[in-house]
Structure formats: C-alpha cells, structure tokens
Design a protein around this motif. Structure first.
Motif, PDB file in Angstrom:
ATOM      1  N   TRP A   3     -76.879 -61.971  43.006  1.00 38.02           N
ATOM      2  CA  TRP A   3     -77.072 -60.975  42.296  1.00 38.02           C
ATOM      3  C   TRP A   3     -78.387 -61.272  41.467  1.00 38.02           C
ATOM      4  O   TRP A   3     -78.882 -62.295  41.091  1.00 38.02           O
ATOM      5  CB  TRP A   3     -75.891 -60.628  41.135  1.00 38.02           C
ATOM      6  N   PRO A   4     -79.362 -60.227  40.999  1.00 36.09           N
ATOM      7  CA  PRO A   4     -78.910 -58.746  41.237  1.00 36.09           C
ATOM      8  C   PRO A   4     -79.532 -58.249  42.523  1.00 36.09           C
ATOM      9  O   PRO A   4     -79.253 -57.137  42.701  1.00 36.09           O
ATOM     10  CB  PRO A   4     -79.759 -58.160  39.943  1.00 36.09           C
ATOM     11  N   ASP A   5     -80.324 -59.119  43.112  1.00 34.88           N
ATOM     12  CA  ASP A   5     -81.334 -58.412  44.243  1.00 34.88           C
ATOM     13  C   ASP A   5     -80.258 -58.465  45.663  1.00 34.88           C
ATOM     14  O   ASP A   5     -80.782 -57.426  46.480  1.00 34.88           O
ATOM     15  CB  ASP A   5     -82.239 -59.608  44.606  1.00 34.88           C
ATOM     16  N   CYS A   6     -79.113 -59.219  45.722  1.00 37.54           N
ATOM     17  CA  CYS A   6     -78.291 -58.941  46.813  1.00 37.54           C
ATOM     18  C   CYS A   6     -79.166 -58.938  48.073  1.00 37.54           C
ATOM     19  O   CYS A   6     -79.147 -58.244  48.914  1.00 37.54           O
ATOM     20  CB  CYS A   6     -77.713 -57.600  46.735  1.00 37.54           C
ATOM     21  N   LYS A   7     -79.987 -60.140  48.363  1.00 30.38           N
ATOM     22  CA  LYS A   7     -80.786 -60.530  49.270  1.00 30.38           C
ATOM     23  C   LYS A   7     -79.840 -61.006  50.659  1.00 30.38           C
ATOM     24  O   LYS A   7     -80.374 -60.812  51.647  1.00 30.38           O
ATOM     25  CB  LYS A   7     -81.850 -61.607  49.157  1.00 30.38           C
ATOM     26  N   VAL A   8     -78.607 -61.383  50.308  1.00 29.01           N
ATOM     27  CA  VAL A   8     -77.670 -61.766  51.342  1.00 29.01           C
ATOM     28  C   VAL A   8     -76.509 -60.611  51.427  1.00 29.01           C
ATOM     29  O   VAL A   8     -75.861 -60.608  50.279  1.00 29.01           O
ATOM     30  CB  VAL A   8     -76.880 -63.182  51.131  1.00 29.01           C
ATOM     31  N   ARG A   9     -76.353 -59.864  52.408  1.00 28.95           N
ATOM     32  CA  ARG A   9     -75.093 -59.004  52.594  1.00 28.95           C
ATOM     33  C   ARG A   9     -73.880 -59.752  52.855  1.00 28.95           C
ATOM     34  O   ARG A   9     -73.924 -60.474  53.498  1.00 28.95           O
ATOM     35  CB  ARG A   9     -75.582 -58.055  53.747  1.00 28.95           C
ATOM     36  N   VAL A  10     -72.948 -59.162  52.239  1.00 29.86           N
ATOM     37  CA  VAL A  10     -71.661 -59.818  52.587  1.00 29.86           C
ATOM     38  C   VAL A  10     -70.672 -58.755  53.294  1.00 29.86           C
ATOM     39  O   VAL A  10     -70.374 -57.702  52.674  1.00 29.86           O
ATOM     40  CB  VAL A  10     -70.689 -60.289  51.406  1.00 29.86           C
ATOM     41  N   PHE A  11     -70.164 -58.948  54.361  1.00 24.49           N
ATOM     42  CA  PHE A  11     -69.012 -58.260  55.177  1.00 24.49           C
ATOM     43  C   PHE A  11     -68.067 -58.813  55.217  1.00 24.49           C
ATOM     44  O   PHE A  11     -67.799 -59.884  55.406  1.00 24.49           O
ATOM     45  CB  PHE A  11     -69.935 -57.915  56.538  1.00 24.49           C
ATOM     46  N   THR A  12     -66.819 -58.170  54.842  1.00 22.41           N
ATOM     47  CA  THR A  12     -65.502 -58.644  54.784  1.00 22.41           C
ATOM     48  C   THR A  12     -64.600 -57.901  55.932  1.00 22.41           C
ATOM     49  O   THR A  12     -64.843 -56.661  56.062  1.00 22.41           O
ATOM     50  CB  THR A  12     -64.845 -58.167  53.408  1.00 22.41           C
ATOM     51  N   TYR A  13     -63.843 -58.709  56.443  1.00 20.06           N
ATOM     52  CA  TYR A  13     -62.726 -58.499  57.354  1.00 20.06           C
ATOM     53  C   TYR A  13     -61.549 -58.656  56.957  1.00 20.06           C
ATOM     54  O   TYR A  13     -61.089 -59.966  57.069  1.00 20.06           O
ATOM     55  CB  TYR A  13     -63.115 -58.817  58.881  1.00 20.06           C
ATOM     56  N   PRO A  21     -83.674 -59.241  63.634  1.00 17.36           N
ATOM     57  CA  PRO A  21     -83.167 -60.800  63.606  1.00 17.36           C
ATOM     58  C   PRO A  21     -82.482 -60.946  62.296  1.00 17.36           C
ATOM     59  O   PRO A  21     -82.622 -60.344  61.136  1.00 17.36           O
ATOM     60  CB  PRO A  21     -84.450 -61.540  63.744  1.00 17.36           C
ATOM     61  N   LYS A  22     -81.525 -62.016  62.247  1.00 18.83           N
ATOM     62  CA  LYS A  22     -80.617 -62.135  61.089  1.00 18.83           C
ATOM     63  C   LYS A  22     -80.044 -63.226  61.254  1.00 18.83           C
ATOM     64  O   LYS A  22     -79.938 -64.358  62.278  1.00 18.83           O
ATOM     65  CB  LYS A  22     -79.597 -60.965  61.349  1.00 18.83           C
ATOM     66  N   ASP A  23     -79.705 -64.198  59.904  1.00 16.70           N
ATOM     67  CA  ASP A  23     -79.117 -65.349  59.903  1.00 16.70           C
ATOM     68  C   ASP A  23     -77.498 -64.822  59.438  1.00 16.70           C
ATOM     69  O   ASP A  23     -77.328 -64.198  58.473  1.00 16.70           O
ATOM     70  CB  ASP A  23     -79.774 -65.967  58.834  1.00 16.70           C
ATOM     71  N   GLN A  62     -75.685 -71.554  49.815  1.00 13.99           N
ATOM     72  CA  GLN A  62     -76.643 -72.657  49.820  1.00 13.99           C
ATOM     73  C   GLN A  62     -77.336 -73.065  51.181  1.00 13.99           C
ATOM     74  O   GLN A  62     -78.528 -73.103  51.169  1.00 13.99           O
ATOM     75  CB  GLN A  62     -75.679 -73.887  49.412  1.00 13.99           C
ATOM     76  N   ILE A  63     -76.501 -72.657  52.290  1.00 17.19           N
ATOM     77  CA  ILE A  63     -77.247 -72.890  53.761  1.00 17.19           C
ATOM     78  C   ILE A  63     -78.465 -71.813  53.870  1.00 17.19           C
ATOM     79  O   ILE A  63     -79.606 -72.290  54.203  1.00 17.19           O
ATOM     80  CB  ILE A  63     -76.305 -72.725  54.784  1.00 17.19           C
ATOM     81  N   LEU A  64     -77.911 -70.557  53.305  1.00 14.07           N
ATOM     82  CA  LEU A  64     -79.034 -69.328  53.649  1.00 14.07           C
ATOM     83  C   LEU A  64     -80.250 -69.701  52.650  1.00 14.07           C
ATOM     84  O   LEU A  64     -81.341 -69.365  53.133  1.00 14.07           O
ATOM     85  CB  LEU A  64     -78.291 -68.276  53.392  1.00 14.07           C
ATOM     86  N   LYS A  65     -79.990 -69.791  51.618  1.00 13.91           N
ATOM     87  CA  LYS A  65     -80.911 -70.021  50.763  1.00 13.91           C
ATOM     88  C   LYS A  65     -81.839 -71.408  51.199  1.00 13.91           C
ATOM     89  O   LYS A  65     -83.161 -71.076  51.060  1.00 13.91           O
ATOM     90  CB  LYS A  65     -80.596 -70.757  49.317  1.00 13.91           C
ATOM     91  N   LEU A  93     -85.817 -65.429  59.054  1.00 15.05           N
ATOM     92  CA  LEU A  93     -86.719 -65.149  58.033  1.00 15.05           C
ATOM     93  C   LEU A  93     -86.659 -63.373  57.895  1.00 15.05           C
ATOM     94  O   LEU A  93     -87.440 -62.965  57.769  1.00 15.05           O
ATOM     95  CB  LEU A  93     -88.166 -65.535  58.300  1.00 15.05           C
ATOM     96  N   CYS A  94     -85.475 -63.072  58.137  1.00 14.57           N
ATOM     97  CA  CYS A  94     -85.320 -61.641  58.054  1.00 14.57           C
ATOM     98  C   CYS A  94     -83.920 -61.337  57.361  1.00 14.57           C
ATOM     99  O   CYS A  94     -83.771 -61.699  56.478  1.00 14.57           O
ATOM    100  CB  CYS A  94     -85.283 -60.913  59.507  1.00 14.57           C
ATOM    101  N   ASN A  95     -83.030 -60.482  58.199  1.00 22.90           N
ATOM    102  CA  ASN A  95     -81.840 -60.291  57.515  1.00 22.90           C
ATOM    103  C   ASN A  95     -80.985 -61.549  57.415  1.00 22.90           C
ATOM    104  O   ASN A  95     -81.045 -62.664  58.029  1.00 22.90           O
ATOM    105  CB  ASN A  95     -81.034 -59.397  58.460  1.00 22.90           C
ATOM    106  N   GLN A  96     -79.877 -61.457  56.383  1.00 18.77           N
ATOM    107  CA  GLN A  96     -79.098 -62.738  56.021  1.00 18.77           C
ATOM    108  C   GLN A  96     -77.764 -62.110  55.645  1.00 18.77           C
ATOM    109  O   GLN A  96     -77.727 -61.203  54.901  1.00 18.77           O
ATOM    110  CB  GLN A  96     -79.578 -63.694  55.008  1.00 18.77           C
TER     111      GLN A  96
END
Length: 1116
Positions: free
Chosen positions: A404-414, A273-275, A366-369, A379-382
C-alpha cells in the motif's frame, strides 16, 4: 614412416578379481608419426609410470612382437585387405558408374562457375522474406480485430435471441429418425491437403463450446450471432493469402469460432508478462478433497503461464517452505520444464499443522520486490495467488508495509471448499490489492474461477485499446506427429472493446497459425550446401526450428511429443558454443557472424562429423524471433553454377528414372488448388513448357536442375546397358545404382526385379535418412562428401527399416563427385550402389584365400579356426564376421580387449557427445533436489493417499469435465503412466584415424597372449581386423557405445545435489517482450469478485460425498 610404442594398458573400471594386469605390445604404420592420445588424470599417470618401470624389468620374459607377426603374417593380412579392396573398387566403380559421372562433370568444367556464398547477405534475404510472410499473417489478424470490434459495436444484446449456428460437435449428426439434430445441420466437408488432409469447409467457420456450457445460453447465442460477421473476413483473408492456415476467434464468454476448425491458445494473448508467487495453505484443515482441489487449482494456474512469465510456489502452515527448496528466494521462468517439475512436486504436498498466512505473504512480497529492484523476472505484472480455506490472523500490516498505497502487486484469493465463514476476509484481501476473489467448491469449478485473474490482468490493455501481437509457444499439430516438420507456431492477437473503457471488458482474442515448415521453406536447402542449415529461435533462446531438434520420441511403436519439445534452448542444440556467444548475440537482436569447430552427430548418434561452421545471424523485424544460417567451411562455402538450354534439359528431365526432392520448393504448388496435386517434377515441366503461366518457380534452382539432368543423363543409358548384359544365370552382384546432385535431383536404376530388391524403403519418403528433406541431404550423400572423392563409404542397412531388431541384410556404398574450378572445390553429386550383405561376405572370404606363396596351397585363411577376421567401418561397427549375430554390432561390445588396445594406440579415438534432448527412464529419487528419507510405513501411507486422490479425480473427471481447455486433466492422466522423462545424456562415438594405415600388437591376458593385426582396406572407410581367438581376454570389460545420464543422482551426494540445484536456478539471458500493460488509472478495482456459481446439479454436488463414502468399502 613407422612409429611404435610399448606400454602397459590401464583398464577402465578394473574388476577386483582380475588375476593380473593385462599388458600389450604394439606396432603402428602410418603416413605420419602416431601422436599419443591426451594425458590421463594424475592418478592414472602415476599407475602408468609405475607399471612401465615394472614392465621394463620383466621385458626379458615378455614375448617379442615378431612372435605375433609370425602367427599372423603382416604381409598376408595386407594382401587380403588389398585384394578385397581392389575387388570392391572394381565392382563398385563398374556398377555405380562413378568414373563416368566424374568424367561427365570434368567435360563441362570449362562452362562451370563456383561462387562463394555470402552468408550475411543470405541470412538478411531469408529474414526479409520471413518478415514479409509473417507481416501478412499479422495483417490478417488485424482484419479480424477490426471486424470483430465493429460487429460488437453494431450488436445489441437480445436476451430472447433465437439463432441456429454450426456447432462443431453436432454438425452432420442425425437422430434415430434420420433427421439432423439441433445445431447439427448438414455441413459440407472435404479433405484438404493444406489443412493436414482434414475434412474442412473453407467457405464458412464453425463454433465449438465446452461440453459443460449450455449451447443456447443467451450470452453464447449473442456472442455467436455477433461473430457471424467474421465469416466473410476469414474467407477474404484466406483468398488474399492462401498460405494462411487456421484462423479463430475465442470469446471471453467461453466459445470459439474456428475457420475451418481448430482449438486455440487464448491465455497468453489475454495478458502481459507476469511474475507470480503461488501461496498454498497446507495446514491440517486442508485435508481430503480440499487439498485435492487446491492441487488442481495450482496446476490450472501453472497451465495459464508461458515462457515470458516467472513463478514460484510456497507452501505454508506453521512455517513457510518452498516446494522446491532449490528455488528458495527466487522466481524461475515458467517454461514447460519448470511447470511440469512444479506439478510433480505439488502432487506430493501433505497437510499438517496450523496455517499462518502473514509470514507466507511477507516471503512472497520480498521475492517480488527483490526481483523488481534487480531488474529480473518479467518486469511487468506482479501477483500473489493465495489458495486457502480461510485466513484468520492479522495480515493487514503486511500489505501496509509492502503493497500500500500503490498496490503494485495484485493479490488473487481462492477460497477452497464450501465453507463461507472466511469469504469476507478473503474477498477483502483481493479487493484491497487490485485482485480478484473466487470460491472453488468442486473440481469442476476450478477452470472457470482460475481464468478470472486473466480478465483482471487484461484490463489495462483493454482500456488503452492496445492490440498487442502476442506470439505463443510453438505447439505440435497432433495430426502430423508421424511426419517431419510437424511443429506449428500459434499467432493469437488480443482483441479489446474500445467503447467500454470504464469497465475494461475483454471481448476475446483472434489469431492465426503459422506453420513453421512453411516459414523454413523460405530458406532454400540448395543454397546452404551439404551440411548447411537455417534455424529460428525466440526471444527466450528457445528453438523454433532446427534440423537437430527432435520433438518426438518413440514409446513402443508409437511416436509421442516430448514433454519439453517447445522449450529446447539453443545452447542445448548448439552445445559446442560453451560461452553462449551465439545465443547471446541472437537474443540481443544483433546481426553478425562467428565461427565454431563442431562435432555433428549422424546416423542416430552412431557417427560424427568434424566440421568448422560459420554462423550468420540477424533478427526478424517486428517479431520476437532471430534467424541463423550455418555454412560449413570447405565445399560448404561454395555453390556450383552450370548452364544449359531449356530444350536439352527438358528432354533429360523426362527420363523415367529421375525424381526431384519432394520437400524442396522448385515451384509453389500449395496455393492454387489446381496445382496442389502436382508433384514438384510435374510442376517444373509445366513451368518450362509454359503450359501453366500462373506457376511461380525458383528459376535459379530450376536452372541447376536442368544442368544436372543433362550431365547425369548418360548414367541412365550406362546403367541400362549394364543391366542388359547381366544374364539370369550370372551372380546377382548389385540390387540398384543411384545418384543425387546438390540440386536435389535423384536417379536410380535396378539391376534385379523390383520384387528381389532387399530394401524397398530405400530412396522413398518412408526412409527419410536416404532422401533429400527440408532439413538435410541424404545420409549417404553427407558421409561421401567428407571422404576423398573416389573413396567409397559403406553403411549397413536393415531391410525392414532402421527400427528393425533383426540382422542387417543390405549394404550401401557411395562416393562423392567433386569439381574444381579456379582452385575452388565444390561437391557436385554423390553416386552409389546398394547390394546384399551376402555378396559382400562372399567377396571377402574369397579374397582371404589369397596368399603370397608361389608354390603350394596357402597355409592360412580367415576361415581357419585359429583366426578371427572382421571387417569393420571407420566407426567400429562390424560388417563381416564369422558369426552372423555379430554383424552390425560395435566391435568393443564383441571384443573389449582389442577395442581397448586400438583406442590406446590411437587407431581409434573416443569422442564424447552430448544429447540434451534425451528421454530416460524416471529415476527413483525424489523430484526435488533435496531428497528426504522415507520410512516404509510413511511410503505406504503416501501411496494409499495418492490412490484415493487418483480415484476421486478419476470419478469426478469422468462425470464432470469436458472443458475445451483441459490440459491439466491430460497431464494428470499421463502422470499415471511410468513414462520416459526428458534428461541430459553423454555418449561415446569412436572414430578411426586414417593416418594410421596398419597396426599390430600382443595383448597379455593373464596366462595367454592375444595377437591382432589391423589393416586399412584401400578406397573405402573399412578396416580388416585379424585376431587370435584362442586366448580368452574376458578380463577386459567390453567397450560400449551407451548413453549415460548426466548428473544422475542414484547415489545422492552433497556435491551432485548442489550442482543440479545450481543448474536449475541458473537464469539464461532472455529478451523481454516489448510491451507491458500492468496498470491503468481508470480500471475499476472494485470489480473484485464474489461467491462462486453454485448452480450445479444436486447429483453433481453430492458426487464427492458419495465417493468419499464409498472409499472405505472399496479399500476392504
């Protein structure tokens, strides 16, 4: 006892031009005192009190009720009703044989047992059976996992591999010379009932590829060759568990192998599951084709999400704005409703200004946090999805502060478009935030590039070598849209490579389908009673199976699946559960019971039953599902048990007039191929004669059928003798007689030739409402069971079918047969007849020529021009009228004055019902909860822009697209049509109060008064209504049984917009999946993407340029 009242009648929706306030005088007769209806709102109460005082002052000038009685004598109306009722009862009992059937059950009463059903024990037993069935499916999938991993370990990649395989698109295809085409060799196909009668080959699988993938690519050939090892496992699984349906393997390289052939759900099985927060650049540089590609990219991302995911979309330029203002600052569940809502809003995005990405990123983090800290969302991937043609400003401080530094939120760029000057920056963002970078230059690139993020999110699960069972959303098999029980539940399973831990490569997914219809057969209908049922819902509260779930809607002559058919919430079906106690308990996996008073719609919402239901519920272990069982109080709490010898029962089963419920499982006939051609009756007979020892049957149900066959056997001889005594010259009274028992046994007998039967669909599978189905008892049985035994319930029918627009021509009348043992009463059967409406009318007009006058002719008759006579049923529908076009219509539509008066007197009650699965015409307002004002010029430019974009999409789709995962294109085409949309509606149902046996009154309609008398017709659900047609009461508006959309925003108000927004933002209780794989310390974060593949052909690359060059010429 006689109770009476007189008062002024308040009008709903009064017209401004009304000449005077209509008045009435009323008298009621009942078995108990008439209880006034509920108090009206304060404003109406004030008007009523004031009007009552005025009426008292004018009482001397008003007509006395005795005036009306003189014009329409009450004694005469009662005589007509009693005569008609007596004639009907005599005819119906004669031809139905109801008294004989009641006597036959009475004769065996001493040998009967009536046992109370233990609902909790029942639901536990059903749950255990379902758990065992689903476990077998999981084991089959796990066998495929092991076989695929072993095959991959043993396979060495061969760049020059030459290998022929069965391509699903090419099999059995020949060229112009008659030779089989390459990859299209002869492939034996046979129609198989177990697979929806599709032509399949159960000895081998076939392979399907997207049309834009080269079918001899080395990666494809090696993957197909390696997965050949699954053929033996497919066959072995099917032999071990013949209830299995489709099995499949979907490769990460882009093909899938199907046994015996089917598409598959790949996406939900590949990730946890993911946000997701999608950021889309709408600055001026994104105009034209770039914006078109960006919109399609968003749509494709949305299509990868499921009901366990959460999402929001933010558009940014000089400032940040949510594309749905109502969702500001939150994430919403990515169910089908919200995904489709977002897609509509995305199409309306317009470009302007300069793109400032840092404030958009800050808003997303801010939303994800906030959601993570509040324990909301998945409550899994963000992840953040950044869609832009470039990023220029300083965005690094945002990552330093939030990620940073944990990078708990992945960022995908297109990166959108062919410009590469910003490629390094976009890749830097992705690589430094554990994401992935891709460049999307054309619409054809979108699908493949969007899918890359799924491979990244799957890495932790792959490295851990976890094999999570992922249950997808329910989907509908398009081959079964025209029949009941057509929904299926996909069961894909993640498949990972154990030896490539450092790279975390996902090999693919394997899966199998679970037909919900087969699952619900494990909750036998006969154990649940006339109104009982079983239902399933998911961890998100969505319905998987429920008798009131309506996944299809009719558009013209076609049946189509509703857009939100797999995201109907339990609270939208069991809507009487206002506190959502049932929903909460089931989502929390509790085992327990609760009771509710419910209103059950019947006959497509025209009628309603008032029941007290007991709900029993528990979870199904090792699945995200919960099971509920419903038993109605009264006769629904008991089961009738009889006993008879096999010899006697077998003899009576062989009668030609007997049939069994074809949907019920008396014997299992769908496993052994030799049994699949047997009807349930044939299977039962072979079981009882021991002709086939391999047959497995429900012995309890078979025993009940035997007993019912013996008790009802005399009915055949009775009906046959009756038919022989009817001469050809005599009046044709009844077309057929029929009966049904609680064990699903049906008997019927014709009194006319089959060619003369008016309604040939009755009692056939073509007319589901008249037969026993997996979901319910027949309508005539259900209605009869809620009326006193011996009293007949009448229903109008249309000979051409329920969807006919013509006039009704047929009437059914049915009555219940009840059995009482030790003060416990159970419904044993229902019996009835079908007759032509014309016969019923002749009986009625003859009865109304009767009078109490001893000497001389009758002075009044319903055929007189100064009297209007109606026969209406207990829900206000007209069975008999002088004017044939009024037959079948609702009384309030024909005479609003009388219906309004009957409602005010309490003769009828109005019940408000709700439909949260309705389909409405789309409203003209903006899709968002906030509707801006649009100038005509702006509207024209928007429409022109939309047309251009649609043309571009059409040309590109026509020439390029062929992906096996093309839901976005399908949704886009559907959007072009002005289709019905899901909505919530409320509608009135009108119910007669049987305690009031007769009533009369005078309605003052300006210069004249309308007199009416209503009288109950004995032993039936019918009423006789006699009125004075000479007074024009058109100042009363009609009373309509029409559905109205709830919270329709035709006129936007701040209050309505706020209410709608609150409802959209509401987060219902859900249970999250048990497993989560968000990160792994060994994953390779530097594998974060690169330039997109630009190997498309030159004509393909030039197509967008050609299209844009042609547009000015096309618009001239």
């Amino acid at each position: 006892m006689v109770c009476g009242c007189s008062a002024l009648l308040p009008l709903p929706n009064p017209r401004p031009t009304m000449p005077a306030t209509p008045n009435f005088h009323a008298n009621l007769s009942s078995t108990s005192c008439w209880i006034p209806r509920q108090p009206m709102p304060v404003a109406w109460a004030f008007v009523q009190k004031t009007s009552a005082l005025l009426w008292l002052l004018l009482l001397g000038t008003s007509l006395s009720p005795t005036w009306g009685q003189a014009k329409i004598p009450l004694e005469t109306v009662k005589l007509w009703a009693d005569t008609f009722g007596g004639d009907l009862y005599s005819t119906l009992t004669k031809y139905s044989g109801s008294l004989l059937l009641q006597k036959k059950y009475k004769d065996v009463e001493s040998s009967l047992k009536i046992e109370e059903v233990d609902g909790l024990e029942l639901v536990r037993k059903f749950s255990e059976d379902m758990e065992n069935m689903l476990r077998r499916k999981v084991e089959a999938v796990q066998n495929l996992v092991e076989a695929a991993e072993e095959a991959d370990l043993n396979h060495e990649f061969n760049e020059s591999l030459v290998f022929d395989y069965y391509n699903s698109v090419l099999i059995n295809e020949r060229d112009e010379k008659g030779n089989f085409v390459e990859l299209g060799a002869e492939f034996l196909l046979e129609s198989n009932a177990h697979f929806s009668n599709l032509p399949v080959n159960t000895s081998i699988s076939s392979v399907q590829l997207p049309t834009n993938v080269y079918n001899k690519d080395p990666d494809i050939l090696n993957g197909v060759y390696m997965s050949e090892a699954l053929n033996a496992v497919f066959v072995e699984n099917f032999q071990r568990d013949p209830t299995l349906t489709w099995q499949y393997f979907g490769s990460a390289t882009g093909f899938f192998r199907i046994y015996p052939g089917k598409d598959m759900e790949y996406i939900q099985a590949a990730t946890s599951p993911k946000d997701i927060v999608i950021l889309v650049d709408v600055s001026g540089s994104m105009k034209g084709l770039r914006m078109t590609i960006a919109k399609h990219t968003i749509t494709t991302i949305l299509d990868t999400l499921g009901e366990n995911d959460f999402v929001n979309i933010i558009a940014y330029n000089d400032y940040v704005h949510y594309i749905e203002p109502c969702f500001k600052g939150i994430l919403v569940q990515a169910d089908r409703d919200n995904r489709e809502h977002f897609k509509l809003l995305v199409e309306e995005l317009m470009v302007k200004g300069v793109g400032v990405v840092d404030q958009a990123l800050r808003e997303a983090f801010q939303i994800l946090k906030q959601f993570q800290e509040a324990k909301q969302g998945s409550l899994c991937n963000q992840a953040v999805m950044l869609i832009s043609d470039g990023a220029v400003e300083d965005y690094e401080p945002v990552f330093e502060k939030y990620n940073w530094p944990d990078c708990k939120v992945r960022v995908f760029t297109y990166l959108i478009g062919r410009e590469v000057s910003f490629a390094d920056r976009m890749k830097w963002i992705a690589c430094n935030n554990k994401g992935y970078y891709t460049q999307i230059s054309t619409l054809a690139d979108t699908q493949e590039n969007v899918m890359e993020y799924l491979h990244v999110l799957s890495r932790p699960m792959v490295i851990n070598h976890d094999h999570d069972i992922i249950w997808t959303e329910a989907y509908m098999d398009s081959k079964l849209w025209t029949g009941p029980g057509s929904r299926k539940l996909g069961l894909p399973h993640s498949l990972c490579l154990s030896f490539q831990r450092s790279h975390g490569i996902l090999l693919g997914v394997v899966g199998s389908d679970v037909a919900l219809r087969e699952l619900m057969k494990l909750a036998p209908r006969y154990k649940l009673g006339v109104h009982g049922y079983a239902f399933l819902n998911t961890n998100n509260g969505y319905i998987l199976s429920h008798p009131d779930l309506r996944p299809l809607y009719r558009e013209g002559k076609k049946l189509k699946p509703k857009p939100n058919y797999n995201s109907v919430d339990l609270s939208e079906v069991e809507w009487e559960d206002q506190a959502e106690s049932l929903r909460t308990a089931m989502i929390n996996r509790e085992t327990g019971t609760l009771s509710m008073d419910v209103k059950v719609p019947m006959d497509k919402g025209k009628r309603v039953l008032f029941l007290t239901n007991d709900y029993f519920f528990t979870d199904i272990s090792d699945t995200p599902f919960s099971l509920g069982v419903v038993l109605s109080r009264g006769h629904g709490e008991y089961i009738l048990l009889g006993n008879t010898s096999v010899e006697e029962g077998l003899h009576d089963l062989l009668h030609p007039d007997l049939a069994l419920a074809s949907d019920w499982i008396y014997c299992i006939t769908d496993i052994d191929p030799d049994h699949r051609k047997l009807s349930q009756l044939e299977a039962v007979i072979r079981f009882l004669t021991r002709e086939d020892p391999d047959l497995e049957c429900d012995e309890e149900l078979v025993r009940e059928v035997l007993f019912d066959a013996v008790v009802t056997a005399p009915m055949e001889a009775y009906w046959t003798a009756l038919a022989l005594n009817i001469s050809e010259e005599s009046e044709q009274v009844v077309d057929m007689a029929f009966l049904g028992t609680r064990a699903g046994l049906l008997r019927s007998s014709l009194f006319v030739g089959s060619e003369k039967v008016s309604d040939r669909k009755f009692l056939t599978p073509e007319d589901e409402a008249s037969v026993f189905t997996l979901d319910s008892f027949p309508l005539w049985y259900r209605q009869a069971s809620e009326h006193p035994a011996g009293s007949f319930v009448f229903n109008l029918r249309w000979a051409e079918g329920p969807e006919s627009t013509g006039a009704p021509t047929v009437v059914t009348a049915s009555t219940a047969v009840a059995v009482t043992v030790d003060k416990k009463t159970a419904i044993a059967a229902a019996v009835g007849v079908q007759m032509k409406l014309e016969f019923l009318q002749r009986k009625f007009w003859a009865a109304t020529r009767q009078c109490s006058t001893v000497d001389g002719p009758c002075t009044q008759s319903c055929e007189d021009s100064d009297l209007d006579c109606f026969v209406i049923d207990n829900n206000g529908f007209i069975l008999i009228s002088k004017r044939s076009h009024e037959t079948g219509r609702f009384l309030g539509e024909v005479d609003g004055a009388v219906m309004t008066q009957l409602l005010s007197m309490g003769v009828f009650n109005q019940v408000t019902m709700y439909d949260y699965q309705a389909m409405c015409k789309p409203s003209s307002h903006h899709h968002s909860a906030a509707q801006p004002l649009v100038s005509p010029i702006s509207a024209f430019l928007t429409a022109t822009r939309w047309l251009l974009q649609e043309l571009v999409l059409f040309l590109l789709e026509w020439s390029v697209w062929g992906s096996w995962y093309d839901r976005g294109a399908e949704a886009h085409k559907q959007k072009k049509q002005d289709q019905l949309q899901p909505c919530d509606t409320e509608y009135p149902v009108f119910v007669y109060q049987p305690a009031i046996r007769e009533a009369n009154g005078i309605i003052e309609c300006g210069p004249c008064q309308k007199v009416f008398v209503v009288q109950q017709i004995p032993n039936s659900n019918l009423l006789l209504l006699v009125t004075d047609p000479t007074c024009d009461c058109s100042i009363f508006p009609p009373v309509l049984q029409e559905a109205t959309e709830i919270l329709t925003l035709t006129v936007i108000s701040a209050h309505n917009a706020s209410v709608k927004c609150d409802r959209m933002r509401s987060q219902k209780l859900r249970r999250r999946p048990d497993s989560c794989h968000a990160f792994h310390p060994e994953e390779n974060a530097q594998d974060c993407g690169g330039a997109s593949d630009t190997s498309a052909s030159l004509p393909l690359l030039l197509l967008p340029v050609c299209v844009w060059g042609l547009l000015p010429h096309l618009l001239r």
